[in-house]
Design a protein around this motif. Structure first.
Motif, PDB file in Angstrom:
ATOM      1  N   ALA A 145     110.397  -9.036 -68.050  1.00 41.48           N
ATOM      2  CA  ALA A 145     110.486  -9.358 -69.479  1.00 41.48           C
ATOM      3  C   ALA A 145     111.070 -10.755 -69.681  1.00 41.48           C
ATOM      4  O   ALA A 145     110.571 -11.527 -70.502  1.00 41.48           O
ATOM      5  CB  ALA A 145     111.321  -8.313 -70.215  1.00 41.48           C
ATOM      6  N   ALA A 146     112.104 -11.094 -68.934  1.00 42.74           N
ATOM      7  CA  ALA A 146     112.720 -12.418 -69.061  1.00 42.74           C
ATOM      8  C   ALA A 146     111.758 -13.513 -68.592  1.00 42.74           C
ATOM      9  O   ALA A 146     111.614 -14.547 -69.253  1.00 42.74           O
ATOM     10  CB  ALA A 146     114.028 -12.472 -68.273  1.00 42.74           C
ATOM     11  N   VAL A 147     111.121 -13.279 -67.465  1.00 46.59           N
ATOM     12  CA  VAL A 147     110.177 -14.268 -66.925  1.00 46.59           C
ATOM     13  C   VAL A 147     109.024 -14.489 -67.905  1.00 46.59           C
ATOM     14  O   VAL A 147     108.612 -15.630 -68.142  1.00 46.59           O
ATOM     15  CB  VAL A 147     109.667 -13.822 -65.533  1.00 46.59           C
ATOM     16  CG1 VAL A 147     108.452 -14.625 -65.097  1.00 46.59           C
ATOM     17  CG2 VAL A 147     110.785 -13.935 -64.508  1.00 46.59           C
ATOM     18  N   TRP A 148     108.490 -13.411 -68.490  1.00 49.66           N
ATOM     19  CA  TRP A 148     107.379 -13.570 -69.416  1.00 49.66           C
ATOM     20  C   TRP A 148     107.812 -14.276 -70.696  1.00 49.66           C
ATOM     21  O   TRP A 148     107.091 -15.130 -71.218  1.00 49.66           O
ATOM     22  CB  TRP A 148     106.682 -12.253 -69.730  1.00 49.66           C
ATOM     23  CG  TRP A 148     105.447 -12.512 -70.531  1.00 49.66           C
ATOM     24  CD1 TRP A 148     105.215 -12.203 -71.826  1.00 49.66           C
ATOM     25  CD2 TRP A 148     104.290 -13.232 -70.083  1.00 49.66           C
ATOM     26  NE1 TRP A 148     103.979 -12.664 -72.222  1.00 49.66           N
ATOM     27  CE2 TRP A 148     103.395 -13.307 -71.168  1.00 49.66           C
ATOM     28  CE3 TRP A 148     103.938 -13.817 -68.864  1.00 49.66           C
ATOM     29  CZ2 TRP A 148     102.160 -13.939 -71.059  1.00 49.66           C
ATOM     30  CZ3 TRP A 148     102.696 -14.445 -68.772  1.00 49.66           C
ATOM     31  CH2 TRP A 148     101.833 -14.497 -69.859  1.00 49.66           C
ATOM     32  N   PRO A 155     100.582 -22.021 -70.349  1.00 51.66           N
ATOM     33  CA  PRO A 155      99.566 -21.529 -69.405  1.00 51.66           C
ATOM     34  C   PRO A 155      99.755 -22.026 -67.974  1.00 51.66           C
ATOM     35  O   PRO A 155      99.378 -21.332 -67.037  1.00 51.66           O
ATOM     36  CB  PRO A 155      98.251 -22.055 -69.987  1.00 51.66           C
ATOM     37  CG  PRO A 155      98.532 -22.241 -71.442  1.00 51.66           C
ATOM     38  CD  PRO A 155      99.985 -22.636 -71.529  1.00 51.66           C
ATOM     39  N   GLU A 156     100.365 -23.183 -67.804  1.00 50.35           N
ATOM     40  CA  GLU A 156     100.589 -23.700 -66.450  1.00 50.35           C
ATOM     41  C   GLU A 156     101.628 -22.879 -65.695  1.00 50.35           C
ATOM     42  O   GLU A 156     101.691 -22.935 -64.468  1.00 50.35           O
ATOM     43  CB  GLU A 156     101.005 -25.171 -66.509  1.00 50.35           C
ATOM     44  CG  GLU A 156      99.898 -26.076 -67.008  1.00 50.35           C
ATOM     45  CD  GLU A 156     100.313 -27.534 -67.090  1.00 50.35           C
ATOM     46  OE1 GLU A 156     101.355 -27.897 -66.512  1.00 50.35           O
ATOM     47  OE2 GLU A 156      99.584 -28.299 -67.737  1.00 50.35           O
ATOM     48  N   ARG A 157     102.440 -22.119 -66.409  1.00 52.94           N
ATOM     49  CA  ARG A 157     103.495 -21.315 -65.770  1.00 52.94           C
ATOM     50  C   ARG A 157     103.089 -19.863 -65.555  1.00 52.94           C
ATOM     51  O   ARG A 157     103.800 -19.127 -64.869  1.00 52.94           O
ATOM     52  CB  ARG A 157     104.763 -21.366 -66.621  1.00 52.94           C
ATOM     53  CG  ARG A 157     105.344 -22.769 -66.690  1.00 52.94           C
ATOM     54  CD  ARG A 157     106.616 -22.808 -67.448  1.00 52.94           C
ATOM     55  NE  ARG A 157     107.640 -22.073 -66.692  1.00 52.94           N
ATOM     56  CZ  ARG A 157     108.829 -21.777 -67.184  1.00 52.94           C
ATOM     57  NH1 ARG A 157     109.144 -22.130 -68.401  1.00 52.94           N
ATOM     58  NH2 ARG A 157     109.702 -21.123 -66.463  1.00 52.94           N
ATOM     59  N   TRP A 158     101.990 -19.422 -66.133  1.00 50.31           N
ATOM     60  CA  TRP A 158     101.623 -18.013 -66.055  1.00 50.31           C
ATOM     61  C   TRP A 158     101.488 -17.530 -64.615  1.00 50.31           C
ATOM     62  O   TRP A 158     101.999 -16.481 -64.258  1.00 50.31           O
ATOM     63  CB  TRP A 158     100.337 -17.741 -66.823  1.00 50.31           C
ATOM     64  CG  TRP A 158     100.464 -17.961 -68.309  1.00 50.31           C
ATOM     65  CD1 TRP A 158     101.623 -18.075 -69.034  1.00 50.31           C
ATOM     66  CD2 TRP A 158      99.406 -18.103 -69.237  1.00 50.31           C
ATOM     67  NE1 TRP A 158     101.337 -18.276 -70.360  1.00 50.31           N
ATOM     68  CE2 TRP A 158      99.974 -18.295 -70.516  1.00 50.31           C
ATOM     69  CE3 TRP A 158      98.020 -18.087 -69.111  1.00 50.31           C
ATOM     70  CZ2 TRP A 158      99.214 -18.467 -71.661  1.00 50.31           C
ATOM     71  CZ3 TRP A 158      97.255 -18.259 -70.258  1.00 50.31           C
ATOM     72  CH2 TRP A 158      97.854 -18.442 -71.519  1.00 50.31           C
ATOM     73  N   ARG A 159     100.794 -18.278 -63.787  1.00 53.75           N
ATOM     74  CA  ARG A 159     100.567 -17.853 -62.395  1.00 53.75           C
ATOM     75  C   ARG A 159     101.871 -17.873 -61.600  1.00 53.75           C
ATOM     76  O   ARG A 159     102.044 -17.076 -60.680  1.00 53.75           O
ATOM     77  CB  ARG A 159      99.517 -18.723 -61.713  1.00 53.75           C
ATOM     78  CG  ARG A 159      98.159 -18.669 -62.383  1.00 53.75           C
ATOM     79  CD  ARG A 159      97.478 -17.322 -62.210  1.00 53.75           C
ATOM     80  NE  ARG A 159      96.227 -17.304 -62.953  1.00 53.75           N
ATOM     81  CZ  ARG A 159      95.877 -16.363 -63.811  1.00 53.75           C
ATOM     82  NH1 ARG A 159      96.651 -15.341 -64.014  1.00 53.75           N
ATOM     83  NH2 ARG A 159      94.738 -16.428 -64.459  1.00 53.75           N
ATOM     84  N   SER A 160     102.788 -18.753 -61.956  1.00 52.46           N
ATOM     85  CA  SER A 160     104.051 -18.838 -61.212  1.00 52.46           C
ATOM     86  C   SER A 160     104.974 -17.657 -61.496  1.00 52.46           C
ATOM     87  O   SER A 160     106.005 -17.507 -60.837  1.00 52.46           O
ATOM     88  CB  SER A 160     104.772 -20.153 -61.517  1.00 52.46           C
ATOM     89  OG  SER A 160     105.250 -20.162 -62.848  1.00 52.46           O
ATOM     90  N   THR A 161     104.615 -16.800 -62.453  1.00 51.50           N
ATOM     91  CA  THR A 161     105.425 -15.616 -62.723  1.00 51.50           C
ATOM     92  C   THR A 161     105.362 -14.620 -61.568  1.00 51.50           C
ATOM     93  O   THR A 161     106.256 -13.790 -61.429  1.00 51.50           O
ATOM     94  CB  THR A 161     104.960 -14.898 -64.007  1.00 51.50           C
ATOM     95  OG1 THR A 161     103.613 -14.430 -63.818  1.00 51.50           O
ATOM     96  CG2 THR A 161     105.052 -15.788 -65.231  1.00 51.50           C
ATOM     97  N   GLY A 162     104.285 -14.703 -60.798  1.00 49.64           N
ATOM     98  CA  GLY A 162     104.089 -13.733 -59.725  1.00 49.64           C
ATOM     99  C   GLY A 162     103.503 -12.421 -60.219  1.00 49.64           C
ATOM    100  O   GLY A 162     103.345 -11.477 -59.445  1.00 49.64           O
ATOM    101  N   PHE A 163     103.164 -12.358 -61.499  1.00 51.36           N
ATOM    102  CA  PHE A 163     102.582 -11.137 -62.063  1.00 51.36           C
ATOM    103  C   PHE A 163     101.138 -11.002 -61.582  1.00 51.36           C
ATOM    104  O   PHE A 163     100.449 -12.003 -61.370  1.00 51.36           O
ATOM    105  CB  PHE A 163     102.561 -11.181 -63.591  1.00 51.36           C
ATOM    106  CG  PHE A 163     103.912 -11.215 -64.265  1.00 51.36           C
ATOM    107  CD1 PHE A 163     105.097 -11.145 -63.552  1.00 51.36           C
ATOM    108  CD2 PHE A 163     103.984 -11.318 -65.637  1.00 51.36           C
ATOM    109  CE1 PHE A 163     106.332 -11.176 -64.191  1.00 51.36           C
ATOM    110  CE2 PHE A 163     105.205 -11.347 -66.290  1.00 51.36           C
ATOM    111  CZ  PHE A 163     106.385 -11.270 -65.573  1.00 51.36           C
ATOM    112  N   PRO A 164     100.663  -9.775 -61.470  1.00 55.32           N
ATOM    113  CA  PRO A 164      99.245  -9.587 -61.141  1.00 55.32           C
ATOM    114  C   PRO A 164      98.365 -10.216 -62.223  1.00 55.32           C
ATOM    115  O   PRO A 164      98.717 -10.214 -63.410  1.00 55.32           O
ATOM    116  CB  PRO A 164      99.093  -8.056 -61.138  1.00 55.32           C
ATOM    117  CG  PRO A 164     100.479  -7.522 -60.967  1.00 55.32           C
ATOM    118  CD  PRO A 164     101.392  -8.511 -61.612  1.00 55.32           C
TER     119      PRO A 164
END
Length: 177
Positions: A145-148, A155-164
């Motif tokens: 929740a915090a990361v999101w 959008p440049e950070r979405w993949r760096s969340t490590g989320f599927p």
């Protein structure tokens, strides 16, 4: 153009003062911990309605995946905009802050947030992703929740969340709906 349409829909929806549906509010209480719920209930009605819509949509999109029923994703959806509380801006103030940020650049958010008055509020509003992530951490919310909250507008950070990928796609699509 999709971003402008999304913002216009959010603006007109924010003008309606009604509370979220009590059934939805009861559901939220089953997803968030007590401290998160206390913060969530401080959000304006339109933000709470939006967060419920996003969370329900995320759940629906993930229903046929191995991530179905994982409350972390509903939690992330419910709390992604919680940092907007810090600005204490109403609907029209948020519109002005968005325009100011677009005109001056988001790089001004931090210096503005160190000022006073409306300039400070604009800066805090533009920094709502990082401020929301901090609030979630202080409430012992999930890492997801915090990361999101921190990444959801970049959008440049979405993949760096490590989320599927399927989770990212659901969170983004639901928030843009």
């Amino acid at each position: 153009m999709a971003r402008q349409t999304h913002l216009a829909r959010r603006f007109f929806g924010a003008l309606w003062p009604g509370n979220p549906d009590p059934i939805d509010t009861a559901w939220v209480a089953t997803v968030l911990n007590e401290r998160e719920l206390a913060v969530w209930t401080r959000m304006p009605n339109h933000d709470r309605r939006h967060s419920i819509h996003v969370a329900r949509d995320v759940e629906a999109q993930l229903a046929d995946t191995k991530y179905a029923g994982d409350a972390r994703w509903a939690e992330a959806a419910l709390l992604h905009d919680v940092g907007k509380l810090d600005s204490r801006l109403g609907v029209f103030g948020r519109v002005l802050a968005t325009i100011a940020g677009a005109a001056a650049g988001h790089d001004m958010a931090e210096p503005w947030s160190e000022k006073r008055g409306i300039t400070r509020s604009f800066g805090l509003y533009l920094r709502h992703p990082e401020l929301g992530a901090s609030r979630i951490r202080m409430c012992d919310g999930s890492r997801e929740a915090a990361v999101w909250a921190e990444a959801h507008q970049d959008p440049e950070r979405w993949r760096s969340t490590g989320f599927p990928d399927v989770v990212i796609e659901a969170l983004v699509a639901a928030d843009d709906d």
